[in-house]
Enzyme design. Structure first.
Site, PDB file in Angstrom:
ATOM      1  N   THR A 273      -6.161 -12.467   3.391  1.00  8.28           N
ATOM      2  CA  THR A 273      -7.344 -11.923   2.707  1.00  8.28           C
ATOM      3  C   THR A 273      -8.353 -13.039   2.399  1.00  8.28           C
ATOM      4  OG1 THR A 273      -6.109 -12.099   0.656  1.00  8.28           O
ATOM      5  CG2 THR A 273      -6.203  -9.930   1.664  1.00  8.28           C
TER       6      THR A 273
ATOM      7  N   LYS B  14       2.101   2.022  -5.140  1.00 13.21           N
ATOM      8  CA  LYS B  14       2.800   1.495  -6.316  1.00 13.21           C
ATOM      9  C   LYS B  14       2.027   1.791  -7.599  1.00 13.21           C
ATOM     10  CE  LYS B  14       2.965  -2.565  -4.341  1.00 13.21           C
ATOM     11  NZ  LYS B  14       2.578  -2.206  -2.976  1.00 13.21           N
TER      12      LYS B  14
ATOM     13  N   THR C 168       3.371 -12.546   3.178  1.00 10.65           N
ATOM     14  CA  THR C 168       2.586 -13.156   2.121  1.00 10.65           C
ATOM     15  C   THR C 168       3.308 -14.432   1.694  1.00 10.65           C
ATOM     16  OG1 THR C 168       1.300 -12.568   0.169  1.00 10.65           O
ATOM     17  CG2 THR C 168       3.635 -11.947   0.135  1.00 10.65           C
TER      18      THR C 168
ATOM     19  N   GLY D   8      -4.016  -5.173  -4.121  1.00 10.83           N
ATOM     20  CA  GLY D   8      -4.941  -4.109  -4.481  1.00 10.83           C
ATOM     21  C   GLY D   8      -4.179  -2.872  -4.894  1.00 10.83           C
ATOM     22  N   HIS D   9      -4.265  -2.529  -6.166  1.00 13.15           N
ATOM     23  CA  HIS D   9      -3.636  -1.295  -6.636  1.00 13.15           C
ATOM     24  C   HIS D   9      -4.730  -0.321  -7.018  1.00 13.15           C
ATOM     25  CE1 HIS D   9       0.352  -2.719  -6.851  1.00 13.15           C
ATOM     26  NE2 HIS D   9       0.196  -3.494  -7.874  1.00 13.15           N
ATOM     27  N   THR D  10      -4.514   0.928  -6.704  1.00 19.21           N
ATOM     28  CA  THR D  10      -5.433   1.944  -7.203  1.00 19.21           C
ATOM     29  C   THR D  10      -4.706   2.724  -8.279  1.00 19.21           C
ATOM     30  OG1 THR D  10      -6.228   2.117  -4.954  1.00 19.21           O
ATOM     31  CG2 THR D  10      -6.961   3.821  -6.494  1.00 19.21           C
TER      32      THR D  10
ATOM     33  N   ARG E  13     -10.317  -2.921   4.948  1.00 19.74           N
ATOM     34  CA  ARG E  13      -9.886  -2.870   6.357  1.00 19.74           C
ATOM     35  C   ARG E  13      -9.098  -1.607   6.651  1.00 19.74           C
ATOM     36  NH1 ARG E  13      -6.931  -8.545   7.595  1.00 19.74           N
ATOM     37  NH2 ARG E  13      -6.356  -8.355   5.406  1.00 19.74           N
TER      38      ARG E  13
ATOM     39  N   GLN F   1       2.061  -6.262  -2.892  1.00 22.01           N
ATOM     40  CA  GLN F   1       2.474  -6.283  -1.481  1.00 22.01           C
ATOM     41  C   GLN F   1       3.779  -5.495  -1.306  1.00 22.01           C
ATOM     42  OE1 GLN F   1       1.704  -9.779  -2.719  1.00 22.01           O
ATOM     43  NE2 GLN F   1      -0.424  -9.386  -2.291  1.00 22.01           N
TER      44      GLN F   1
ATOM     45  N   ARG G  99      -6.111   0.414   7.934  1.00 21.65           N
ATOM     46  CA  ARG G  99      -4.710   0.013   8.077  1.00 21.65           C
ATOM     47  C   ARG G  99      -4.135   0.527   9.385  1.00 21.65           C
ATOM     48  NH1 ARG G  99      -3.982   2.096   1.949  1.00 21.65           N
ATOM     49  NH2 ARG G  99      -4.760   0.215   0.928  1.00 21.65           N
TER      50      ARG G  99
ATOM     51  N   ASP H 289       0.819  -1.224   0.000  1.00 21.12           N
ATOM     52  CA  ASP H 289       0.000   0.000   0.000  1.00 21.12           C
ATOM     53  C   ASP H 289       0.849   1.268   0.000  1.00 21.12           C
ATOM     54  OD1 ASP H 289      -2.267  -1.697   0.282  1.00 21.12           O
ATOM     55  OD2 ASP H 289      -1.868  -1.805   2.428  1.00 21.12           O
ATOM     56  N   GLU H 290       2.019   1.204  -0.583  1.00 23.28           N
ATOM     57  CA  GLU H 290       2.897   2.379  -0.603  1.00 23.28           C
ATOM     58  C   GLU H 290       2.482   3.366  -1.695  1.00 23.28           C
ATOM     59  OE1 GLU H 290       3.983  -0.725  -1.075  1.00 23.28           O
ATOM     60  OE2 GLU H 290       5.349  -1.289   0.549  1.00 23.28           O
TER      61      GLU H 290
ATOM     62  N   THR I   8      -9.760  -5.233   0.820  1.00 21.33           N
ATOM     63  CA  THR I   8     -10.565  -5.684   1.964  1.00 21.33           C
ATOM     64  C   THR I   8     -11.366  -4.566   2.621  1.00 21.33           C
ATOM     65  OG1 THR I   8      -8.714  -5.220   3.417  1.00 21.33           O
ATOM     66  CG2 THR I   8      -8.869  -7.462   2.561  1.00 21.33           C
TER      67      THR I   8
END
Ligand code: GDP
Length: 426
Positions: A128, A16, A238, A40-42, A302, A223, A304, A13-14, A300
């Site tokens: 997950t 990327k 992971t 999960g990439h945005t 969730r 990840q 962080r 979640d940096e 998820t």
């Protein structure tokens, strides 16, 4: 013939997706090399926000060929659902290439992921529950089914019958669940096979041909370094290798092909799931970081866990990935604070550790040794030139660069592409 590796330096979640977006204009192929639909990439392209899980972020750019490499585990149902969603948003997904060597995430992997997490109780890993860990376990145990097995249903069924005997025994006798029917799984997968057929490619051959043709290939990590199976905070990791070495294995390239390894590094730290986190904060500071950084999971939802910048982790990531540069994200989120903290070392039992401690118990109990830096207390999200950042912000970047084992080449001050500042001379 350059290949570029893009890897998260923390626990994922940096940002990327944002870094990929910036580089996408200059690359021809974007390759996912590990993980599965748990990522999960945005990616935001021209106001269109895409949430990607298994599909490489290259999908968003017509000139880029997106590739799912050998090292990925593919859940066909999840992949087809994602492709349908992207198509509904108007994207052309026909260029996607999927390696026949990638392993399949099967229905029993998803089921086992759920029940084993429940069984672990308080010791749970916080997965997950998408079957990724069990699929990689079967790959290592050499009882996995691969994408190419979908195209020989006799072999598919033979392998399935063998593996299902053991899975059903575990599901019913250990976890008190209903056994699964091989016939149902076979029928379901015959349908997936037909739908996926146009995408299946010899991706290793494709990438080597591309490199020989002077095309640029970007290997996109999911990840992050601290979630790496070998180099992360085991067992809270992971089940694959996000580090740069894993990129080569997962895509089928060698070290000589790579000329840049870019570490995507957030200006603070977040972590999803269980496990040690020395610079974690709680209370008001945590609430402010979470709110300003929108720190909720893409896959998820969730919330962080959040904490201050940890230079010990970043130095470690620079080493194990062989980083040539950092892409620093979310600097704008720190505009919230009067004073910023940076962890420069850990303290444990009277000793200071400047490098990642060799024993996990030390990391678990490590106390961060903080430096304090003045904040800039002004919105920087409209700044478009690095030298126009407030002096305190530039001093902050200079200092964390000193601590971070590689030059900070880019500084990101917001989610859009325009909000990226390139630093001179890096
Ligand atoms: P990834 O898995 O590493 O791609 O990270 P995520 O997609 O989970 O999280 C990145 C989130 O932060 C996305 O919503 C991005 O749009 C956003 N983001 C990326 N860079 C920046 C930045 O510099 N500032 C802000 N405010 N948001 C950013």
């Amino acid at each position: 013939m350059p290949a570029i590796i893009l890897v998260g330096t923390q626990w994922g979640d940096e940002g990327k997706g944002k870094a990929t977006d910036l580089l996408a204009d200059d690359v021809d192929y974007v390759v996912r090399y590990q993980g599965g639909s748990n990522a999960g990439h945005t990616v935001i392209v021209d106001d269109l926000e895409l949430k990607l899980h298994l599909v490489p972020s290259g999908i968003a750019y017509p000139a880029v060929t997106p590739v799912i490499g050998d090292g990925v585990v593919v859940d066909p149902a999840a992949l087809l659902e994602e492709l349908d969603e992207l198509t509904a948003k108007g994207l052309d997904v026909s260029q996607l290439k999927i390696s026949g060597n990638a392993h399949l995430v099967m229905p029993y992997h998803r089921e086992l992921d759920k029940v084993t997490e429940r069984y672990l109780g308080k010791q749970k890993l916080g997965t997950t529950k998408r079957g990724i860990g069990p699929a990689y376990a079967d790959k290592a145990a050499r009882v996995g089914l691969r994408v190419q097995d979908l195209y020989d249903m006799k072999i598919f069924r033979q392998k399935l019958d063998v593996v299902l005997r053991e899975k059903n025994a575990t599901l019913s006798r250990v976890y008190n669940r209903m056994p699964m029917q091989a016939g149902d799984i076979e029928t379901e997968h015959a349908v997936y096979a037909e739908r996926l057929r146009p995408y299946i490619t010899d991706t290793v051959g494709l990438l080597h041909d591309a490199l020989e043709d002077d095309r640029t290939v970007m290997l996109e990590g999911a990840q992050g370094t601290l979630l790496d199976l070998d180099h992360g905070t085991y067992p809270f990791v992971t089940s694959s290798n996000p580090v740069a070495g894993g990129a080569l294995t997962g895509a089928g390239l060698g070290p000589k092909h790579v000329d840049r390894v870019i570490g995507v590094t957030k200006a603070y730290v977040t972590r999803v799931g269980s496990g040690p986190f020395p610079t974690e904060v709680s209370g008001e500071v945590a609430d402010r970081l979470t709110a300003a950084g929108h720190e909720f999971g893409t896959t998820t939802g969730r919330q962080r866990r959040v904490g201050w910048f940890d230079a010990v982790l970043i130095r470690y990531a620079a080493r194990v990935n062989g980083l040539t540069e950092h892409f620093l994200t979310k600097m704008d989120v720190l505009s919230e604070f009067d004073t910023l903290r940076v962890c420069r070392a850990y303290r444990y039992a009277g000793e200071e550790y400047e490098h990642f401690p060799p024993h996990q118990s030390i990391f678990h109990r490590a106390e961060p040794v903080y430096e304090e830096h003045p904040g800039w207390r002004t919105d920087i999200s409209d700044v478009r030139d690095y030298r126009s950042l407030p002096a305190e912000a530039q001093a902050f970047v200079d200092r964390i660069e000193e601590l971070s084992g590689a030059p900070i080449r880019y500084v990101s001050v917001g989610p859009s592409r325009a909000q990226t500042l390139e630093r001179d001379g890096r």
